[in-house]
Design an enzyme around this catalytic site. Structure first.
Site, mmCIF file in Angstrom:
data_model
loop_
_atom_site.group_PDB
_atom_site.id
_atom_site.type_symbol
_atom_site.label_atom_id
_atom_site.label_comp_id
_atom_site.label_asym_id
_atom_site.label_seq_id
_atom_site.Cartn_x
_atom_site.Cartn_y
_atom_site.Cartn_z
ATOM 1 N N SER A 1 27.043 96.028 3.694
ATOM 2 C CA SER A 1 27.329 97.397 3.252
ATOM 3 C C SER A 1 26.390 98.360 3.993
ATOM 4 C CB SER A 1 27.184 97.494 1.736
ATOM 5 O OG SER A 1 27.680 98.721 1.257
ATOM 6 N N HIS B 1 34.801 95.026 -2.053
ATOM 7 C CA HIS B 1 33.535 95.237 -1.341
ATOM 8 C C HIS B 1 32.597 94.044 -1.502
ATOM 9 C CE1 HIS B 1 30.723 97.517 0.908
ATOM 10 N NE2 HIS B 1 29.840 97.611 -0.075
#
Length: 736
Positions: A597, A711
């Site tokens: 991320s 995610h």
């Protein structure tokens, strides 16, 4: 995008570094479900499976990781709801998971008797949807209902298709153990999106038995540029969602709008939260909600501050200095402080504040948890935590002193977390202790005030040791960054590797350096059976860098790497890499970097800015194209962190945009990119395009994209083990 941007491939290898003013040669890979893009993904996945996936040790690593993830000996994390402890559990037999419950008495035994409340695997099969658990919120019965023996019955369950941030919400009956259909008046938030997917970002929150707050995509004008809800409405049972009364509407460029009701008896409050940007927000107290007399009262604190209520108290946590005038005169409270005031007095204009925590150069506030009568404050001192108990004065008068006592738990390189069992009516807390080489434990303790003996924690559960740590050590070191800042980091591995007898001799142990450095998130010691089995037990050294941008030293540590100062985080990480070499622990050829991320952006910058420091890099669910990031999915919500590339900010943003830093004339270490098709937070196009660009430049690139997982990268333990094994095997092959 114009048609010229969607060509299937460049006619020749693109010139690098890329010209940001020219058409993007790989823009077609941003089409998430595009036929050509997915064909490219399948080709790269096949390559990853053919190389890394078929390498020696891959199957054993995958099995070892899967065994940890599926282990029945893991500690079931629980939340007390009424007379039950609830837990969500995934294992080999339940890939999607079980929402289940037991009693405290049963939980104390070695083999608790679990009652299944909701079986997600069965639900997914029945509905033909790959549901992923996103949590549940329960409605607390009133004291009168509890006195009459009524059980906790109403829940709002959030389910995600494939693991995306966009999800659905359905009302659930905890007694009947079934969803309450809309035909029976049940609340359902089940938005069909323009792209054909199910769900939206947002949620529902209980107001009372027959009313919920709804904040979600309700059509044009109801979402922010980041795709989050822009309005919050009050929705009454049995009425169409379209008739829900508007409570608050944010500005067009806001980030997120939500609302909730605190149902603490005698202190019921309706609150609206307006997220203006990632570090700017407003909180409103709503009076007479849903009536013609409705009025919103703004809590008068800095937009960068966080506020919270508990019974008669208001807490304010500062991200910036705050100067106020009280009866004692003008005073400035420093960034990172935690302040308290009687809520009613503060709303009436009093600014007599009690200081509960004030940072020093080495300390920061990492968390605060209320029990019924006390506040447990978790403080970091050079990334090692300590717990303090603060007890408010009984009369709740402005400026009255709070009393302080200690909670003697943890110590050394152990992380201790405290969470209230039920802050409404109990002083009990769950206590979790963990360390890099210390398996996690869970205990139950009672918080006491000054003058009383601290409650002796009752051990409840202990996780097993998933790897043999005999002969291993965990130590903390400090590196010196380019500007002289001391940067802490942890090193874990066999003693002779971590603490070499001759620092002048070059170490050859494969070493992995992990970091994040963003959004004020600290990286603390914690036990990982996966890291232990897949890396440490195979002779690897594991390193965690506490670089600027994180929260290890509070807001100032984070703000030191914001926007135009972003390079400080990368300089810190590079300084740790060099320090590892200087200490004789490793060499660049044996040193890997990993991040996901925002940490993926970090890893991408290590790859492009510091390629000579590393022998391999793993980049997971990353941001990489910083020219486009604010136009992709939730990217606009991070402008406060990185800057706005559509303005003059691009002059500094381009200096940490890996997609535009790649130089085809430089040599880069082998790299593995991983992402998820279902990631609707960080667009998979970042990883796709960077991999394609590096391949065109002739670099050693492996990439893998999971079709589910959001995610987090994986929707179940099997996918998580597979993704993890790809990374560990890639690192072993390149570094060992």
């Amino acid at each position: 995008m114009t048609a010229e941007h969607l060509e299937t491939a460049p006619s020749a290898a693109p010139t690098t570094p890329l010209d940001p003013s020219a058409p993007d040669p790989f823009a077609w890979l941003e089409e998430v479900e595009g036929e050509e893009a997915l064909a490219w993904v399948r080709e790269r996945n096949d390559h990853a499976h053919t190389t890394v996936g078929s390498a020696e040790g891959f199957a054993a690593t995958e099995a070892a990781v899967r065994e940890v993830l599926d282990s029945d000996e893991r500690i079931p994390d629980v939340s007390r709801i009424g007379d039950h402890l609830y837990n969500f559990w995934r294992d080999a037999e339940h890939e999607r998971g079980l929402w289940r419950r037991t009693t405290l008495g049963s939980y104390r035994t070695d083999d608790p008797a679990w009652e299944t409340v909701l079986d997600l695997d069965a639900l997914a099969t029945a509905e033909g949807e790959s549901w992923v658990w996103h949590g549940a919120s329960l409605l607390r019965p009133t004291p009168e209902q509890l006195a009459a023996g009524e059980p906790w019955r109403r829940a709002l369950v959030d389910l995600s298709p494939g693991g995306s941030d966009a999800d659905v919400t359905r009302e659930f009956d905890l007694v009947a153990k079934r969803f309450v259909p809309a035909t029976e008046g049940g609340f359902e938030r089940d938005t069909a999106r323009d792209d054909g997917r199910t769900g939206a970002k947002g949620g529902l929150a209980w107001a009372d038995e027959d009313t919920v707050y709804v904040f979600t995509d309700l059509g044009p004008g109801t979402t922010t540029p980041s795709g989050y809800p822009r309005t919050v409405r009050l929705w009454r049972r049995g009425t169409p969602l379209t008739d829900a009364a508007l409570v608050y509407e944010g500005a067009e460029d806001d980030m997120y709008i939500s609302a909730r009701r605190s149902r603490t008896p005698g202190f019921e409050r309706d609150l609206v939260s307006r997220s203006i940007a990632f570090y700017r927000s407003e909180t409103f107290l709503v009076e007479a909600v849903g009536t013609p007399r409705q009025r919103l009262v703004k809590i008068d604190v800095p937009e960068s501050a966080e506020v919270g209520f508990h019974r008669e108290w208001l807490l304010v946590e500062l991200r910036d200095d705050w100067t106020v005038t009280s009866r004692a005169g003008e005073r400035t409270y420093p960034s990172g402080s935690l302040l308290a005031a009687p809520a009613d007095a503060f709303l009436a204009g009093s600014r007599d504040l009690a200081v509960l925590f004030e940072p020093t150069p080495s300390t920061s506030l990492v968390g605060a948890s209320w029990t019924r009568h006390h506040l447990v404050v978790n403080v970091l001192d050079d990334v090692k935590n300590a717990l303090h108990v603060l007890t408010p004065p009984a009369d709740a008068s402005p400026g009255a002193a709070w009393t302080r006592s200690e909670l003697p738990l943890g110590g050394g390189l152990l992380t201790v977390g405290v969470r209230a069992v039920d802050a409404v009516d109990s002083d009990d807390v769950w206590v979790t202790t963990t360390g890099y080489l210390t398996p996690s434990t869970l205990a139950l303790a009672t918080v006491t005030g000054p003058g009383a003996e601290p409650g002796v924690p009752e051990p409840l559960k202990a996780a097993p040791a998933y790897f043999d740590a005999d002969g291993m050590v965990a130590v903390q070191h400090f590196a010196v960054s380019d500007d002289g800042t001391r940067v802490p980091y942890f090193v874990v591995g066999r003693a002779e590797l971590v603490q070499p007898a001759d620092p002048a001799a070059a170490g050859t142990a494969p070493t992995l350096l992990y970091g994040y450095g963003g959004f004020e998130i600290p990286l603390l010691p914690g036990y990982s059976g996966t890291v232990g089995r897949a890396w440490l037990a195979r002779g690897g050294v594991y390193v965690v860098a506490n670089i600027r941008g994180g929260g290890e030293y509070g807001p100032a540590w984070h703000q030191a790497a914001l926007r135009e100062k972003r390079h400080k985080a990368y300089e810190d990480f590079a300084a740790v890499a060099r320090d590892l070499v200087d200490r004789g622990i490793t060499t660049p050829a044996h040193l890997g970097a990993q991040g996901g991320s925002n940490g993926g952006l970090l890893a991408g910058n290590m790859l492009t800015r510091y390629p000579d420091l590393f022998g391999a890099v793993v980049v997971q669910v990353p941001l990489l194209d910083m020219l486009r990031y604010s136009h992709l999915l939730a990217g606009a919500s991070w402008i406060a962190e990185y800057g706005d590339p559509d303005t003059a900010d691009w002059e500094f943003v381009r200096t940490f945009s890996p997609y535009h830093l790649l130089d085809g004339d430089r040599r880069y270490p082998p790299v593995l990119f991983t992402t998820s098709t279902k990631d609707d937070r960080v667009h998979p196009g970042h990883a796709r395009k960077m991999a394609a660009l590096m391949l065109a430049a002739g670099a050693d690139v492996t990439s893998y994209e999971n079709v589910e997982g959001g995610h987090g990268g994986a929707a179940n333990n099997a996918q998580a083990a597979h993704m993890s094994a790809l990374a560990w095997t890639f690192l072993h092959e390149r570094l060992a």
